[in-house]
Motif scaffolding. Structure first.
Motif, PDB file in Angstrom:
ATOM      1  N   ASN A  90     -41.759  93.796  85.539  1.00  0.00           N
ATOM      2  CA  ASN A  90     -40.383  93.351  85.315  1.00  0.00           C
ATOM      3  C   ASN A  90     -40.191  92.639  83.982  1.00  0.00           C
ATOM      4  O   ASN A  90     -39.064  92.477  83.522  1.00  0.00           O
ATOM      5  N   ASP A  91     -41.272  92.166  83.390  1.00  0.00           N
ATOM      6  CA  ASP A  91     -41.209  91.410  82.143  1.00  0.00           C
ATOM      7  C   ASP A  91     -42.143  92.043  81.122  1.00  0.00           C
ATOM      8  O   ASP A  91     -43.164  92.645  81.478  1.00  0.00           O
ATOM      9  N   TYR A  92     -41.801  91.861  79.839  1.00  0.00           N
ATOM     10  CA  TYR A  92     -42.792  92.165  78.813  1.00  0.00           C
ATOM     11  C   TYR A  92     -43.936  91.155  78.906  1.00  0.00           C
ATOM     12  O   TYR A  92     -43.738  89.988  79.258  1.00  0.00           O
ATOM     13  N   TRP A 119     -36.002  90.282  68.816  1.00  0.00           N
ATOM     14  CA  TRP A 119     -35.921  90.271  70.267  1.00  0.00           C
ATOM     15  C   TRP A 119     -34.549  89.782  70.730  1.00  0.00           C
ATOM     16  O   TRP A 119     -33.966  90.317  71.679  1.00  0.00           O
ATOM     17  N   PHE A 123     -31.847  91.841  72.932  1.00  0.00           N
ATOM     18  CA  PHE A 123     -31.344  91.263  74.174  1.00  0.00           C
ATOM     19  C   PHE A 123     -29.820  91.213  74.170  1.00  0.00           C
ATOM     20  O   PHE A 123     -29.152  91.629  75.125  1.00  0.00           O
ATOM     21  N   PHE A 130     -36.374  95.092  80.111  1.00  0.00           N
ATOM     22  CA  PHE A 130     -37.179  94.090  80.787  1.00  0.00           C
ATOM     23  C   PHE A 130     -36.958  92.730  80.131  1.00  0.00           C
ATOM     24  O   PHE A 130     -36.404  92.628  79.035  1.00  0.00           O
ATOM     25  N   LYS A 131     -37.399  91.670  80.808  1.00  0.00           N
ATOM     26  CA  LYS A 131     -37.252  90.330  80.256  1.00  0.00           C
ATOM     27  C   LYS A 131     -38.150  90.153  79.045  1.00  0.00           C
ATOM     28  O   LYS A 131     -39.287  90.606  79.017  1.00  0.00           O
ATOM     29  N   ARG A 132     -37.620  89.466  78.053  1.00  0.00           N
ATOM     30  CA  ARG A 132     -38.353  89.234  76.813  1.00  0.00           C
ATOM     31  C   ARG A 132     -39.659  88.471  77.079  1.00  0.00           C
ATOM     32  O   ARG A 132     -39.769  87.725  78.058  1.00  0.00           O
ATOM     33  N   ARG A 156     -38.484  84.355  74.346  1.00  0.00           N
ATOM     34  CA  ARG A 156     -37.929  83.695  75.539  1.00  0.00           C
ATOM     35  C   ARG A 156     -38.589  82.313  75.630  1.00  0.00           C
ATOM     36  O   ARG A 156     -38.482  81.540  74.691  1.00  0.00           O
ATOM     37  N   ASN A 208     -32.355  81.413  76.617  1.00  0.00           N
ATOM     38  CA  ASN A 208     -33.495  81.064  77.486  1.00  0.00           C
ATOM     39  C   ASN A 208     -34.767  80.759  76.702  1.00  0.00           C
ATOM     40  O   ASN A 208     -35.865  81.132  77.118  1.00  0.00           O
ATOM     41  N   GLU A 397     -24.874  83.665  82.849  1.00  0.00           N
ATOM     42  CA  GLU A 397     -25.359  84.611  81.858  1.00  0.00           C
ATOM     43  C   GLU A 397     -24.339  85.738  81.658  1.00  0.00           C
ATOM     44  O   GLU A 397     -23.414  85.895  82.451  1.00  0.00           O
TER      45      GLU A 397
END
Length: 498
Positions: A90-92, A119, A123, A130-132, A156, A208, A397
């Motif tokens: 789910n995340d990098y 990044w 975003f 996916f999340k940074r 992030r 974030n 957000e």
């Protein structure tokens, strides 16, 4: 088989400096060097060079007491298409992730550069699936030390210590995020492509880029200077690994909490709070217990003291569903709303040149001014700027995720034994009032202790008073001088209640 030599450069494992095309090669070299180190060994990131990294592995089970000595610049690659995913997909992957290790230490005379601009753009434009990445993440480890580094522009979070950390010492860190670049990006996109924002003119700002987030036990954070326009230091809850069928009989039975955490001697510029939380009620019973913040100087904060219970993540009848925040002390906190340290600009220039052969002027060096465009009213949401805020986390957000700007209070988070001692604020304007204490009438906050509090400003635009949800939601004591008067919010209670 591990080599018997105690100290190795990442260059020995094939890392090459100063060119981003070596990112994957360097990521592999860094991981191999750490995993090959002998107990008590040192891995060196050499000075006078920038070493671009695309991480290639999670370092699990590094030998005891290994040191990563960063004397140059360890930089996150901006080649996003090369970046792998973390466990779970789910995340990098973080720039550096270490798990299940003892005595791991990161130090040096250099810096970690997150190269966040690319990044952040990706975003903001919705180009990331996916999340940074986080820059430094350490999980399920003991006796961790991070010291003496400068860290810049994380994609992030800057530093994250996961739930099962047991013993950590973080000191002498500088963390700086170019929030002005983030604002410029938002303004550019709003001007030319407003349709990108699902909530009209409400982008999430900042992005974030938390400074230091920690969960676990026996943690000390001291002598840090942070400017990031987000949570400066946030104490996160720990939770059980498995659901329970009933609530513990007393707080003493909540043995898995994040606890025994001390934060002291902190300087911040444009931060969003020295924070506890957020804490969401769930079946895993997240909790925070025994936390002390002492001796902090906060310049131009969005928030000062910030305690944030949050909304439940479990169904109403899905019991047990609860969370705890207890035994938290803030003392000797000074807020300067109309003042920036005279030394700041030179300090940042020096920090941003660390690890390199020659000093340099970064292209986006921050230009700090008292800028009314930062007032949140200009972004069409209720103002989120408070010297003192206890209540449901204020967050919203671009995609609608978050509790909201003025969310309802949450009765399933018990908040008890919070002491606010020797807290002062002066100068500048605040768009709301000096303080908000927002608890729920069906589960009031108890043991709230206010002592020697003096919150002043040139103007409080909505009056010089405490805000509370309703009378009867706060029980506690008031000692010494407290201004503004808090008696309209706090019912007298000489004995803290849990």
């Amino acid at each position: 088989e591990r080599n018997k030599k105690r100290s190795w450069s990442i260059g020995h494992y094939g890392a090459l400096p100063n060119k981003e095309k070596y990112g994957k090669q360097n990521g592999a070299a860094l991981g191999q060097a750490l995993m090959s180190a002998l107990p008590g060994g040192t891995v060196i990131v050499p000075k006078n060079h920038t070493w671009y990294i695309v991480p290639q592995m999670i370092c699990q089970g590094i030998a005891n007491n290994v040191t990563l000595q960063i004397d140059g610049v360890l930089a996150a690659s901006t080649r996003i298409d090369e970046w792998p995913l973390d466990w779970g997909g789910n995340d990098y992957m973080p720039l550096l992730k270490v798990t299940k290790s003892f005595g791991f230490r990161i130090t040096g005379q250099g810096a970690i550069d997150g190269k966040g601009n690319k990044w952040w753009w990706a975003f903001l434009l919705g180009e990331l699936e996916f999340k940074r990445p986080i820059l430094l993440e350490i999980d399920e480890s003991q006796n961790v030390q991070i010291s003496n580094l400068a860290i810049f522009d994380a994609p992030r979070f800057n530093i994250f210590l996961g739930t099962y950390t047991q013993g950590a010492f973080l000191q002498n860190l500088t963390i700086i995020v170019n929030w002005r670049a983030q604002l410029d990006m938002i303004d550019s996109v709003k001007k030319y492509q407003q349709n990108l924002f699902k909530r009209g003119s409400l982008p999430m700002f900042p992005f974030n880029t938390d400074g230091i987030d920690v969960a676990g036990i026996d943690i000390i954070i001291e002598n840090c200077t942070i400017s990031n326009f987000d949570d400066v230091i946030a104490i996160k809850p720990a939770e059980r690994k498995y659901e329970m069928t009933h609530l513990p009989d007393s707080l003493n039975d909540w043995k898995w909490c994040s606890k025994n955490i001390t934060v002291r001697n902190i300087i911040t510029l444009y931060g969003a709070g020295i924070s506890v939380g957020s804490v969401h009620p769930s079946n895993l019973l997240p909790c925070i217990h025994d936390v002390t913040f002492n001796d902090a100087k906060l310049y131009y904060p969005i928030k000062g003291v910030y305690i944030k219970p949050d909304l439940r993540t479990c169904e109403e009848n899905d019991l047990p569903c609860a969370a705890f925040i207890s035994n938290v002390t803030y003392s000797d906190i000074t807020i300067y709303q109309g003042q920036k340290p005279a030394w700041w600009d030179d300090y940042e220039k020096i920090q941003r040149s660390r690890g390199l052969e020659e000093s340099f002027q970064p292209n986006n060096l921050l230009n700090y001014i008292d800028d009314n465009s930062l007032h949140c009213g200009n972004y069409n949401f209720f103002c989120m700027m408070w010297p003192l805020y206890l209540g449901t986390q204020q967050q919203l957000e671009p995609d609608g995720v978050g509790s909201g700007i003025w969310p309802q209070t949450e009765p399933l988070v018990t908040v008890a034994n919070i002491s606010l001692i020797n807290i002062s604020a002066s100068g500048g304007n605040w768009p709301e009032t000096p303080a908000a204490l927002r608890c729920n009438i069906s589960n009031p906050c108890t043991g709230i202790h206010l002592e020697n509090i003096d919150i002043q400003a040139e103007h409080f635009l909505k009056g010089d008073r405490f805000i509370c949800s309703e009378f009867g939601t706060i029980y506690g004591t008031i000692h010494g001088f407290v201004s503004p008067n808090a008696t309209d919010c706090i019912l007298s209670s000489s004995v803290p209640v849990i």
